[in-house]
Scaffold this active site. Structure first.
Site, PDB file in Angstrom:
ATOM      1  N   CYS A 163      25.299   8.788  -7.546  1.00 25.41           N
ATOM      2  CA  CYS A 163      25.752   9.636  -6.542  1.00 25.41           C
ATOM      3  C   CYS A 163      24.957   9.206  -5.329  1.00 25.41           C
ATOM      4  CB  CYS A 163      25.234  11.327  -6.818  1.00 25.41           C
ATOM      5  SG  CYS A 163      26.414  11.782  -8.296  1.00 25.41           S
TER       6      CYS A 163
HETATM    7  N1  LIG Z   1      27.007  11.939 -13.027  1.00 28.47           N
HETATM    8  C1  LIG Z   1      26.679  12.869 -12.275  1.00 28.47           C
HETATM    9  O1  LIG Z   1      25.739  13.221 -12.109  1.00 28.47           O
HETATM   10  C2  LIG Z   1      27.819  13.162 -11.045  1.00 28.47           C
HETATM   11  C3  LIG Z   1      27.521  14.320 -10.382  1.00 28.47           C
HETATM   12  C4  LIG Z   1      28.637  14.954  -9.706  1.00 28.47           C
HETATM   13  C5  LIG Z   1      29.824  14.112  -9.492  1.00 28.47           C
HETATM   14  N2  LIG Z   1      29.626  12.960 -10.134  1.00 28.47           N
HETATM   15  C6  LIG Z   1      31.043  12.149  -9.893  1.00 28.47           C
HETATM   16  O2  LIG Z   1      31.974  12.513 -10.981  1.00 28.47           O
HETATM   17  C7  LIG Z   1      32.584  11.080 -11.237  1.00 28.47           C
HETATM   18  C8  LIG Z   1      32.412  10.648 -12.579  1.00 28.47           C
HETATM   19  O3  LIG Z   1      31.055  10.332 -12.784  1.00 28.47           O
HETATM   20  P1  LIG Z   1      30.348  10.366 -14.304  1.00 28.47           P
HETATM   21  O4  LIG Z   1      29.089  10.440 -13.966  1.00 28.47           O
HETATM   22  O5  LIG Z   1      30.877  11.355 -15.097  1.00 28.47           O
HETATM   23  O6  LIG Z   1      30.911   8.627 -14.558  1.00 28.47           O
HETATM   24  P2  LIG Z   1      30.712   8.220 -16.210  1.00 28.47           P
HETATM   25  O7  LIG Z   1      30.661   6.693 -16.106  1.00 28.47           O
HETATM   26  O8  LIG Z   1      29.593   8.813 -17.077  1.00 28.47           O
HETATM   27  O9  LIG Z   1      32.014   8.593 -17.004  1.00 28.47           O
HETATM   28  C9  LIG Z   1      33.074   8.128 -16.681  1.00 28.47           C
HETATM   29  C10 LIG Z   1      34.170   8.063 -17.938  1.00 28.47           C
HETATM   30  O10 LIG Z   1      35.441   7.841 -17.350  1.00 28.47           O
HETATM   31  C11 LIG Z   1      35.955   6.646 -18.388  1.00 28.47           C
HETATM   32  N3  LIG Z   1      37.166   6.236 -17.627  1.00 28.47           N
HETATM   33  C12 LIG Z   1      37.135   5.217 -16.695  1.00 28.47           C
HETATM   34  N4  LIG Z   1      38.277   5.029 -16.219  1.00 28.47           N
HETATM   35  C13 LIG Z   1      39.030   5.599 -16.833  1.00 28.47           C
HETATM   36  C14 LIG Z   1      40.531   5.830 -17.000  1.00 28.47           C
HETATM   37  N5  LIG Z   1      41.460   5.266 -16.096  1.00 28.47           N
HETATM   38  N6  LIG Z   1      41.150   6.751 -17.987  1.00 28.47           N
HETATM   39  C15 LIG Z   1      40.522   7.201 -18.729  1.00 28.47           C
HETATM   40  N7  LIG Z   1      38.864   7.445 -18.752  1.00 28.47           N
HETATM   41  C16 LIG Z   1      38.319   6.494 -18.008  1.00 28.47           C
HETATM   42  C17 LIG Z   1      34.678   5.849 -18.931  1.00 28.47           C
HETATM   43  O11 LIG Z   1      34.891   5.183 -20.062  1.00 28.47           O
HETATM   44  C18 LIG Z   1      33.727   6.966 -18.713  1.00 28.47           C
HETATM   45  O12 LIG Z   1      33.567   7.338 -20.013  1.00 28.47           O
HETATM   46  C19 LIG Z   1      32.331  10.152 -10.128  1.00 28.47           C
HETATM   47  O13 LIG Z   1      33.335   9.893  -9.035  1.00 28.47           O
HETATM   48  C20 LIG Z   1      30.870  10.702  -9.617  1.00 28.47           C
HETATM   49  O14 LIG Z   1      30.585  10.177  -8.608  1.00 28.47           O
HETATM   50  C21 LIG Z   1      28.880  12.573 -10.949  1.00 28.47           C
END
Ligand SMILES: NC(=O)c1ccc[n+]([C@@H]2O[C@H](COP(=O)([O-])OP(=O)(O)OC[C@H]3O[C@@H](n4cnc5c(N)ncnc54)[C@H](O)[C@@H]3O)[C@@H](O)[C@H]2O)c1
Length: 401
Positions: free
Chosen positions: A257
């Protein structure tokens, strides 16, 4: 009601764990290994216990899947896929695009699509909606809303339930359905006037942190040059009961982030001819902290690290998680190696990273603490090398910022 959550990572699995108490959840992920683990009740995310997944699997309210056709039965589809930076450090919406393709090919009539992935203002209206419509039947009107995720994985005090949630729909019907959905497991919902405001608020929250972290990192360098303690000065400033918020210096910022979201804001600002000076500079200051730290370590060690064994303690981007995305440890290690140091790292929470494994916490010439997990013993850190530099302010008796 059946819902699909696209992406079962930090955000998607966390929301699945809360939603499965009230709805039948399809946790959709393109990574089959994650799907297989989740279906036997093994969680890969801090803050989501395997016992919770097992509980919902047993009750029948959660199933992980890689089959797009499972989305057909769902009334709500949530997007929770990565939004990283591309190699040119520009926003990379390719994961959202591929999620939209899957959704578009499988979405049922009148389903509501909610985006939780972080992106710049206009993403829901100008990218997600048209991309889904490109792959779905044009005659069917779907509903679209945004509710940016604010989860802080591994955090105990704030979670999905007690963190206020922003939301906005492209239409009043989408807003109402979104509110009804989240109100099942969120105490406070805050509707804003447009999806763009919600998208911008999420980016600004993290930009606020990035800029303040950069400021305190710069101040740490000023304090050192002046021969005063940065930590004591911050404690002193923090006695002011208003108008001050304490941030602490570090080796830089990491995770998905803080190093990424401000760049999304800067990119859309510059595309519209608006300045993003603070944001760009803050990013630079945070990136340069690793070099500053290694320079300080070299100065303390006769200006020469050639052939010295250096142990970096903590390669996760923050304490008590195994997440190494954008970790400042990577740059610290790179700068140490550039100066000829023989570098290993110790982090049993991460275990293995970049083809290397966690080394024992002992026997180094120089130890640099980048991230201190609660499980790592302070005394063992101090005993691991004759010279210990701590960037976290948590290891008493070590050299530090
Ligand atoms: N991690 C955090 O602390 C956090 C906090 C707030 C917001 N976010 C936002 O949330 C979003 C997700 O982040 P995250 O940390 O959960 O990511 P992550 O990498 O932990 O998880 C994403 C998942 O999506 C899957 N994926 C990717 N493309 C895909 C598709 N086309 N279809 C199905 N699955 C798919 C991946 O295999 C992975 O398991 C991002 O935009 C991030 O900026 C993250």
């Amino acid at each position: 009601m059946k819902i699909a959550i696209i992406g079962q990572g930090y955000v998607g699995l966390t929301i699945s764990a809360f939603a499965a108490e009230h709805f039948e959840v399809f946790g959709f992920d393109s990574n089959k290994q994650i799907v297989d683990y989740l279906n036997v009740g093994i969680s890969h995310i801090e803050g989501v216990e395997s016992s919770t997944i097992k509980k919902w699997r047993k009750k029948g309210s959660y199933r992980a899947t890689s089959k797009g056709s499972d989305i057909r039965e769902c009334e709500i589809v949530i997007i929770a896929v990565p939004t990283p930076l591309a190699s040119d450090r520009k926003p990379d919406l390719s994961y959202i695009e591929s999620a939209c393709k899957t959704i578009g090919q499988n979405i049922s009539n009148s389903a509501l699509v909610i985006n939780e992935s972080t992106s710049f203002p206009g993403t829901l209206r100008n990218f997600i909606k048209p991309t889904i419509e490109k792959y779905s039947s044009k005659s069917i009107e779907h509903l679209y809303a945004i509710s940016p995720e604010r989860v802080d994985p591994g955090r105990g005090d704030f979670n999905q339930k007690n963190t206020p949630r922003l939301y906005a729909g492209l239409t009043p019907e989408a807003s109402e359905k979104t509110r009804n959905f989240y109100s099942k497991f969120c105490d406070e919902l805050v509707e804003v006037s447009s999806p763009e405001v919600a998208e911008a608020a999420k980016l600004f929250e993290n930009t606020f942190r990035q800029v303040n972290i950069a400021l305190v990192n710069e101040f740490a360098q000023i304090a050192h040059a002046l021969g005063i303690s940065v930590y004591e000065t911050l404690e002193a400033a923090n006695t002011k009961p208003y108008g001050f918020m304490k941030f602490t210096p570090s080796a830089g910022v990491g995770g998905h982030c803080i190093p990424v979201d401000p760049t999304y804001l800067a990119a859309i600002a510059e595309e519209h001819g608006a300045p993003a000076t603070f944001i760009r500079r803050a990013n630079q200051v945070n990136l340069e902290m690793s070099e500053y730290i290694v320079r300080r370590v070299a100065e303390d060690n006769g200006g020469n690290l050639q052939g010295r064994s250096a142990l970096v303690v903590g390669v996760a981007y923050k304490p008590n998680v195994a997440d190494v995305r954008e970790t400042a440890a990577e740059l610290v290690i790179q700068h140490l190696r550039n100066l000829g140091a023989v570098v290993s790292w110790h982090d049993e929470v991460v275990g293995s990273w970049k083809g290397e494994s966690s080394a024992p916490l002992q026997g180094a010439d120089i130890t640099i603490v980048v991230t201190k997990h609660d499980s790592v013993d302070e005394k063992k850190i101090l005993a691991s090398a004759p010279y210990v530099f701590d960037t976290t302010g948590k290891v008493k008796g070590a050299k530090g910022l």
